[in-house]
Design an enzyme around this catalytic site. Structure first.
Site, PDB file in Angstrom:
ATOM      1  N   ASP A  76       0.717  -1.347   0.015  1.00  0.00           N
ATOM      2  CA  ASP A  76       0.012   0.121   0.249  1.00  0.00           C
ATOM      3  C   ASP A  76       0.813   1.189   0.000  1.00  0.00           C
ATOM      4  O   ASP A  76       0.480   2.323  -0.468  1.00  0.00           O
ATOM      5  CB  ASP A  76      -0.858  -0.018   1.042  1.00  0.00           C
ATOM      6  N   ILE A  79       1.112   2.444  -3.433  1.00  0.00           N
ATOM      7  CA  ILE A  79       0.287   2.530  -4.485  1.00  0.00           C
ATOM      8  C   ILE A  79      -0.454   3.907  -4.200  1.00  0.00           C
ATOM      9  O   ILE A  79      -0.746   3.966  -2.894  1.00  0.00           O
ATOM     10  CB  ILE A  79      -1.116   1.405  -4.070  1.00  0.00           C
ATOM     11  N   GLU A 115      -6.903   0.745   1.045  1.00  0.00           N
ATOM     12  CA  GLU A 115      -6.487   2.132   1.540  1.00  0.00           C
ATOM     13  C   GLU A 115      -6.554   3.138   0.582  1.00  0.00           C
ATOM     14  O   GLU A 115      -5.801   3.174  -0.469  1.00  0.00           O
ATOM     15  CB  GLU A 115      -4.917   1.988   1.978  1.00  0.00           C
ATOM     16  N   ASP A 117      -5.892   6.677  -0.958  1.00  0.00           N
ATOM     17  CA  ASP A 117      -5.275   7.833  -0.768  1.00  0.00           C
ATOM     18  C   ASP A 117      -6.029   9.261  -1.008  1.00  0.00           C
ATOM     19  O   ASP A 117      -5.801  10.051  -0.166  1.00  0.00           O
ATOM     20  CB  ASP A 117      -3.677   7.600  -1.665  1.00  0.00           C
ATOM     21  N   HIS A 161     -15.108   8.429 -17.639  1.00  0.00           N
ATOM     22  CA  HIS A 161     -15.673   9.031 -18.770  1.00  0.00           C
ATOM     23  C   HIS A 161     -14.729   9.702 -19.797  1.00  0.00           C
ATOM     24  O   HIS A 161     -14.189  10.509 -19.048  1.00  0.00           O
ATOM     25  CB  HIS A 161     -17.012   9.645 -18.772  1.00  0.00           C
ATOM     26  N   CYS A 203     -13.817   5.601 -23.091  1.00  0.00           N
ATOM     27  CA  CYS A 203     -14.304   5.622 -24.386  1.00  0.00           C
ATOM     28  C   CYS A 203     -13.297   6.437 -25.085  1.00  0.00           C
ATOM     29  O   CYS A 203     -12.682   7.262 -24.739  1.00  0.00           O
ATOM     30  CB  CYS A 203     -15.707   6.445 -24.497  1.00  0.00           C
ATOM     31  N   SER A 229     -16.025   2.556 -25.185  1.00  0.00           N
ATOM     32  CA  SER A 229     -15.854   1.284 -24.356  1.00  0.00           C
ATOM     33  C   SER A 229     -17.247   1.116 -23.561  1.00  0.00           C
ATOM     34  O   SER A 229     -17.898   1.725 -23.034  1.00  0.00           O
ATOM     35  CB  SER A 229     -14.949   1.468 -23.376  1.00  0.00           C
ATOM     36  N   SER A 231     -19.681  -1.354 -20.942  1.00  0.00           N
ATOM     37  CA  SER A 231     -19.881  -1.863 -19.664  1.00  0.00           C
ATOM     38  C   SER A 231     -20.364  -3.260 -19.899  1.00  0.00           C
ATOM     39  O   SER A 231     -20.943  -3.817 -20.767  1.00  0.00           O
ATOM     40  CB  SER A 231     -20.978  -1.147 -18.710  1.00  0.00           C
TER      41      SER A 231
END
Lengths: 389, 615
Positions: A76, A79, A115, A117, A161, A203, A229, A231
Site C-alpha cells: 500500500d 500504491i 487504503e 489515498d 468517462h 471511451c 468502451s 460496460s
C-alpha cells in the site's frame, strides 16, 4: 600408461578449473537475466475519475486493478489509489461496505484492507498531475506522494468517462492528452521512472496515448478513437453495471497471474479482443526500448523480489544501452532550457532585471528629447547657438 | 434604396400583400389543420427513450410479493371506512405506525363558492393521513411521495391496501437515499391541495388547514395510485395536470419501460397502442389518442390527484388500474413490483427530472411529439392574424400615400377619434369582468327570484351574461354621438387582431392545446370579419364559432372519442356542468381557463362582434 594417466590427470585438473569458470559463466548469464528489466521498485497510481452512483463500474474497475496489484506484491505504501466517489458507503448500495465486480456478488473487490489515498473531491486534475510530477506541498503525507526514482517501474491506470483527447474528472473538468504527455515528459526529465505502463479504460481511450513523446512508455487502451468502451454486466440486486468489459477481462487475465508467472506483455495485448469487448483495444510500444515479449507482467503489476545466492563476485554490465545522445556531438548548439521561475522573486521585489546587452533608448525618450531640442532651437534660434557653445 | 424605404418598391410589395392576402390566409389555415392532424402519423413522431442517465435502464430486481397482504389490508380499510363514515383516521394511523413510519395527520376545511353537483359537496371538511419512511442512511433532504385517495364507497380500497403493503416492504430495505412519504388524502383534489399547501407553506386558494407537523425535505417526484379491484387487466397512465401542465416525459418513459419489463398491458387515455400505423384504422386510433390528450389538456383541470404537484415543479403522474374484459389478468403483486421498480429507479435520481421534454403530445405511450414539431401548427394560425393586421395597416396608411403624391386639394379624412375605438374595447372588457364576477356573486339573488339551485343559478347567469353581450353593439352605437367611419372599424379591427394574436400566442406557449383549439375556431371568423359582409349569415357564423360553442363542440367530440356518445340534451347538461366545474376549479385550485375565457377571449370576441355591427 603414465602418459595416459597424465592425460587423465590433466583432463581432471582442467575440468576442475573449468567448472568454476563455467559456473561463473552460468552465474553471469543468470545475473544478466536478473537485472534484465533494470528496475528495483514498483509503484502504481490507480485513478477513478467519475462520481455518482451510476458510475459504480469505474470504481469497481479501479478496485479490481488495485486488488491484483496488491496480490502480486506491491504494498500500500507504493500504491496511490484515487477514487472520486464512495460507492461502498453510498446510500443506494444495498450491500454497504462492499463493491462487487462480478454479478451475484461473487467477488468483493473492496475487501477489508483497502487504503484510499485520494478520495472524493480530492481527485482533481491538479492533484493527479502533482502526484505524477512530485510538485506537492511539503505538508502532503507520504501516502499521498509518488516517491519514485529512476529505477522505478510505474503502472498508471485511469478509468472514467472520456472522449477524443480528453478524460473527464469529477463531471466538472478535463485532462487533455497533451497535458498527460507533458506530465510524463516532466517525469522523465526529473528521472522519476525507469519504465511506465499506462492503461486507460474509457471511451476513445487510444486518443489519450497518441501524444506521448517520452521514452520508456508503453500504453494500452480499451478502445480506439471513435469507439465507445462498453460496460459489462449489471447486477439486478444492486441495480447498476458492475464493471467495464475491458477491465473485467483484464481482471480475469490477472487472476491467472501469480508472482512467479512468466506471462509477458504480448499476452496482455491479447486481453479482450474485439469479439469479447466489442471495442478494439489498442496499444503503443514504439517508445518502449525493450521488446514487449521480454517484459514480464510482474515487472509492472507485481513487486517481485528476486534473490540469487552466489559465492562468486560478478561483474555487472548494463544490459540496456544508454539512450542515444540527443544533441549530435557539438554540431548544433542547442540553447539549454530552463524552467520558468515558479516564484518570480524579481517581479515581487520590483528589481530591475539586468539587461544582457545594450538596446538603443526607447522611442518615447528619443521623441521627448527631440521635442525639447526643437523647442530649444525654436526659442533661441540657431544663430544664438554659437553664443552658447 | 432599401426595399422598404423606396416608395415604388414599397407600393409594389403592399400591392402584392393586398392581392395575395386572402389566398395566403386560406392556405395557412388549411396547412395548420393538416399539420396538426399529421402529428399523429407515426413516421412523423419519435420513439420515446429514457433521457435521464441516473435512472438508466430497468435493471433492478423486484422482489415484492405481498399481494395477499395488500388485499386483506384493503378489506380491513373498507370495513373501517364504512364504520367511520369517511376517513378511518385512527385505524390508518395505527396501521402506518405498526409498519415503522412516522405518522402525522392534517385536518382541512373549505367552503365551496357554490355546491358541486357532480361530487355532491359544499362544505368540505376532512383529514389527510401521511406516514414518512425515513431513509436509513441518508440525510433528510429529498423525498418521494406515493399517494392513494380515500374515496367514498367501494373505490380505491385496494390502492390504500397496496400502499400499506408497499410501506411495510420498503421499510425492510436499506438502499433508500430519499425519504418516502405515503399519503392517504381525503376528498381527492381538495385534500391534496390542502396537503401541498401545508407542505410548501403557501396559501393560494383560501383553504383552511392545520399546519403539517412532520416534513421530509424537497419532493423530487410523486406517484398517485387508483386501484379499485383485486385483479386488473391493464394500467392507465394519466399525465395531464392543472392548467394543462405535464410532468417530464421521463416519468412516462419510466412507466412504459417497466410495463414492458413486467409484461403489464399499459394504456394512455384508456387506449391500447396499435402496431398498424400504415392503415387507416391505425392512424385514426393514434389521432384519437392525441385528440383526447389535447382536449384534456385544454380544459385545464387536473385529471388525477397528481395534477396539483406539477405547480410546485414536482414531476408526478397517476396510475389507474383498469379491470376490463380481457382474458389475461394481473394481480396486485405485479402492480406492487412495478411500483417498487419505479420507486427504486426514482431513488437513484441525483437531481429533479429535467433531461426530457416538458411540452409534448402523446399519440401513444411509445411515441411522442415534442414542442418543436407541434408549434408550427399554431404558428401558421397566428400568421393569418398578423397578415390580416398588416393588410389593414397598409390599407389605413394608403390614403396618406395618395395625398403625398401631390393632390393638394384632396383633404385628409380625419382619423377616427380615440373614443370611437376605446369605447367598444372598454365596454367589451367590462362585460368580460361582469361574466367573471357576477355569476358567483349574484347567485343568492338569482335563487331568490328563480326556482333553481345555486349551481344552476351560477351557470345560467353566466350563460345569460354571455348572451346579453350579443346585444351590446346596438347600445354602444346609441352612446356614441358621431358617425362610425370606415377608418373607425379598421382601426378597431387592427387593434383587436393584434390583441387576439398576442393572447393566443401567450396561451399556446403555456397550454398549447387551449391556444390551438381557440385559434382554430376564432381565427377564421376574426380574420374575415368586416361590416360589409351579409349581416345575418356572418352573425350566425360568429355565434356558432364563439368560445362558448367551441366548448360545446369539445364536449361532444370528447364524448365521441371516449366511445360514450351523448344526445343533444345530455350534451347540453354536460356543457352546463363543464362551466360550473370550470368556475369551481378556478376557485378551489387556481385553474386559469375560466378567467382567461371570461376576461380576455370573450371581450376579444365581443370586439369583433362590434365590428360586424359597425354602422
Amino acid at each position: 600408461m603414465d602418459y595416459y594417466n597424465l592425460m587423465r590427470i590433466f583432463a581432471f585438473i582442467h575440468l576442475l578449473v573449468s567448472i568454476p569458470h563455467g559456473y561463473s559463466n552460468y552465474v553471469e548469464t543468470k545475473a544478466g537475466q536478473f537485472f534484465s528489466s533494470g528496475h528495483t521498485n514498483n509503484w502504481a497510481v490507480l485513478v477513478c475519475t467519475s462520481r455518482f452512483w451510476f458510475n459504480y463500474r469505474h470504481v469497481a474497475n479501479t478496485l479490481s486493478v488495485y486488488r491484483s496489484v496488491k496480490r502480486l506484491g506491491i504494498p500500500d505504501s507504493h500504491i496511490v489509489l484515487m477514487l472520486a466517489d464512495d460507492m461502498a458507503c453510498n446510500y443506494r448500495n444495498p450491500k454497504p461496505a462492499t463493491v462487487f465486480s462480478h454479478k451475484n456478488m461473487e467477488l468483493n473487490v473492496y475487501g477489508d484492507d483497502v487504503e484510499v489515498d485520494y478520495r472524493g473531491y480530492e481527485v482533481t486534475v491538479e492533484n493527479f498531475l502533482r502526484v505524477l510530477t512530485g510538485r506537492l506541498p511539503p505538508s502532503t503525507p507520504r501516502s499521498k506522494r509518488l516517491l519514485s526514482d529512476d529505477r522505478s517501474n510505474i503502472l498508471i491506470y485511469l478509468t472514467g468517462h472520456g472522449g477524443n483527447g480528453f478524460l473527464k474528472f469529477q463531471d466538472s473538468e478535463e485532462i487533455s492528452n497533451m497535458e498527460l504527455a507533458d506530465a510524463f515528459e516532466q517525469m522523465w526529465q526529473k528521472r522519476r521512472y525507469n519504465e511506465l505502463l499506462f492503461i486507460i479504460d474509457t471511451c476513445q481511450g487510444a486518443s489519450m496515448y497518441e501524444r506521448f513523446y517520452s521514452p520508456n512508455l508503453m500504453a494500452l487502451a480499451s478502445s480506439q478513437v471513435g469507439e465507445d468502451s462498453l460496460s459489462h454486466q449489471p447486477d439486478l440486486a444492486i441495480g447498476v453495471h458492475l464493471m467495464d468489459k475491458y477491465t473485467f477481462y483484464l481482471l480475469e487475465f490477472l487472476e491467472e497471474v501469480h508472482p512467479a508467472s512468466q506471462a509477458n506483455m504480448n499476452d496482455l495485448f491479447k486481453v479482450c479482443p474485439q469479439s469479447q469487448c466489442v471495442s478494439t483495444p489498442g496499444h503503443r510500444t514504439d517508445l518502449f526500448q525493450r521488446d514487449p515479449g521480454s517484459v514480464l507482467i510482474t515487472d509492472f503489476f507485481g513487486s517481485v523480489r528476486k534473490v540469487e545466492i552466489t559465492k562468486d563476485t560478478i561483474n555487472l554490465t548494463s544490459p540496456v544501452e544508454p539512450p542515444i545522445q540527443r544533441s549530435g556531438s557539438g554540431d548544433i548548439q542547442i540553447e539549454s532550457l530552463t524552467y520558468v521561475d515558479q516564484l518570480p522573486v524579481a517581479e515581487i521585489i520590483h528589481q530591475k532585471p539586468k539587461q544582457k546587452d545594450w538596446h538603443p533608448p526607447d522611442g518615447f525618450i528619443l521623441g521627448l528629447w527631440t521635442l525639447i531640442l526643437l523647442v530649444f532651437f525654436q526659442t533661441y534660434g540657431i544663430k544664438h547657438l554659437k553664443h552658447i557653445f | 434604396m432599401g426595399l422598404l424605404s423606396d416608395p415604388n418598391r414599397r407600393k409594389a410589395l403592399t400591392n402584392l400583400l393586398t392581392r395575395l392576402n386572402a389566398p395566403i390566409c386560406m392556405v395557412c389555415y388549411l396547412a395548420a389543420i393538416v399539420w396538426f392532424m399529421g402529428l399523429a402519423f407515426e413516421p412523423f413522431t419519435l420513439r420515446t427513450y429514457m433521457s435521464e442517465n441516473a435512472m438508466g435502464s430497468t435493471m433492478v430486481e423486484e422482489r415484492f410479493s405481498s399481494g395477499e397482504r395488500a388485499l386483506s389490508l384493503a378489506k380491513e380499510f373498507d370495513a373501517h371506512k364504512r364504520k367511520a363514515g369517511g376517513m378511518p383516521m385512527e385505524w390508518l394511523v395505527k396501521a402506518m405506525q405498526a409498519r415503522g413510519l412516522e405518522v402525522f395527520t392534517q385536518s382541512f376545511s373549505r367552503k365551496l363558492p357554490f355546491p358541486d353537483e357532480n361530487k355532491e359537496r359544499y362544505m368540505v371538511r376532512g383529514t389527510n393521513v401521511y406516514g414518512i419512511l425515513r431513509a436509513p442512511r441518508a440525510p433528510r433532504t429529498e423525498a418521494l411521495v406515493i399517494t392513494a385517495p380515500c374515496s367514498p364507497g367501494n373505490s380505491n380500497n385496494q390502492a390504500v391496501g397496496l400502499l400499506l403493503a408497499l410501506a411495510q416492504y420498503f421499510r425492510n430495505q436499506i438502499f433508500w437515499a430519499k425519504d418516502i412519504i405515503f399519503l392517504v388524502n381525503e376528498h381527492d383534489l381538495i385534500g391534496m391541495q390542502a396537503w401541498l399547501e401545508g407542505y410548501h407553506h403557501t396559501n393560494i386558494t383560501g383553504m383552511e388547514y392545520s399546519p403539517l407537523q412532520g416534513r421530509a425535505g424537497s419532493i423530487q417526484a410523486a406517484l398517485s395510485l387508483e386501484l379499485s379491484s383485486d385483479v386488473i387487466t391493464s394500467l392507465d397512465l394519466i399525465l395531464e395536470g392543472l392548467n394543462g401542465q405535464l410532468p417530464n416525459l421521463d416519468l412516462a418513459n419510466l412507466f412504459y419501460a417497466f410495463c414492458q419489463k413486467l409484461g403489464v398491458l399499459c394504456t394512455i387515455q384508456g387506449k391500447l397502442q396499435r402496431n398498424d400505423w400504415d392503415t387507416a384504422e391505425g392512424y385514426t386510433h393514434a389521432a384519437q389518442t392525441m385528440m383526447l390528450m389535447v382536449l384534456k389538456q385544454a380544459c385545464g383541470r387536473s385529471w388525477g390527484d397528481h395534477g396539483l404537484f406539477l405547480r410546485y415543479h414536482i414531476e408526478a403522474a397517476s396510475i389507474r388500474g383498469i379491470n376490463g374484459f380481457r382474458h389475461y389478468k394481473m394481480d396486485v403483486a405485479t402492480i406492487g413490483r412495478l411500483l417498487e421498480g419505479m420507486v427504486r429507479k426514482l431513488n437513484n435520481l441525483l437531481e429533479r427530472l429535467h433531461q426530457s421534454y416538458f411540452f409534448y403530445l402523446l399519440p401513444s405511450l411509445s411515441r411522442f411529439v415534442s414542442i418543436g414539431y407541434y408549434m408550427p401548427a399554431f404558428g401558421l394560425l397566428a400568421v393569418i392574424l398578423l397578415l390580416r393586421a398588416l393588410d389593414l395597416w397598409v390599407n389605413l396608411g394608403a390614403p396618406a400615400l395618395e395625398a403625398v403624391d401631390g393632390v393638394t386639394e384632396a383633404e385628409q379624412p380625419s382619423g377616427p377619434g380615440v373614443l370611437t375605438v376605446l369605447t367598444p374595447v372598454v365596454i367589451s372588457h367590462l362585460t368580460g369582468v361582469a361574466l367573471y364576477l357576477l355569476p358567483v356573486h349574484l347567485q343568492e339573488m338569482a335563487v331568490e327570484h328563480f326556482p333553481v339551485s345555486e349551481t344552476e343559478a351560477v351557470v345560467l347567469t353566466a350563460v345569460a351574461i354571455y348572451t346579453a353581450g350579443l346585444a351590446l353593439p346596438h347600445n354602444t352605437q346609441r352612446l356614441l354621438s358621431g358617425e362610425g367611419t370606415e377608418q373607425g372599424w379598421k382601426v378597431l379591427k387592427l387593434t383587436a387582431l393584434l390583441y387576439l394574436a398576442v393572447l393566443l400566442g401567450c396561451t399556446a406557449l403555456i397550454n398549447f392545446s387551449l391556444g390551438f383549439i381557440l385559434a382554430v375556431t376564432l381565427v377564421p371568423i376574426t380574420a374575415s370579419m368586416t361590416p360589409h359582409m351579409p349581416k345575418a349569415l356572418s352573425a350566425l357564423a360568429m355565434v356558432l364559432l364563439s368560445p362558448a360553442f367551441t366548448i360545446l363542440y369539445c364536449v361532444f367530440i370528447y364524448q365521441e372519442l371516449i366511445e360514450a356518445p351523448v344526445s343533444v340534451s345530455e350534451g347540453w347538461m354536460l356543457f352546463l356542468s363543464v362551466i360550473s366545474q370550470g368556475i369551481l376549479d378556478h376557485a378551489l385550485y387556481g385553474s386559469l381557463v375560466y378567467p382567461l375565457l371570461a376576461l380576455f377571449i370573450y371581450p376579444c370576441w365581443l370586439m369583433f362582434w362590434n365590428i360586424l355591427f359597425w354602422s
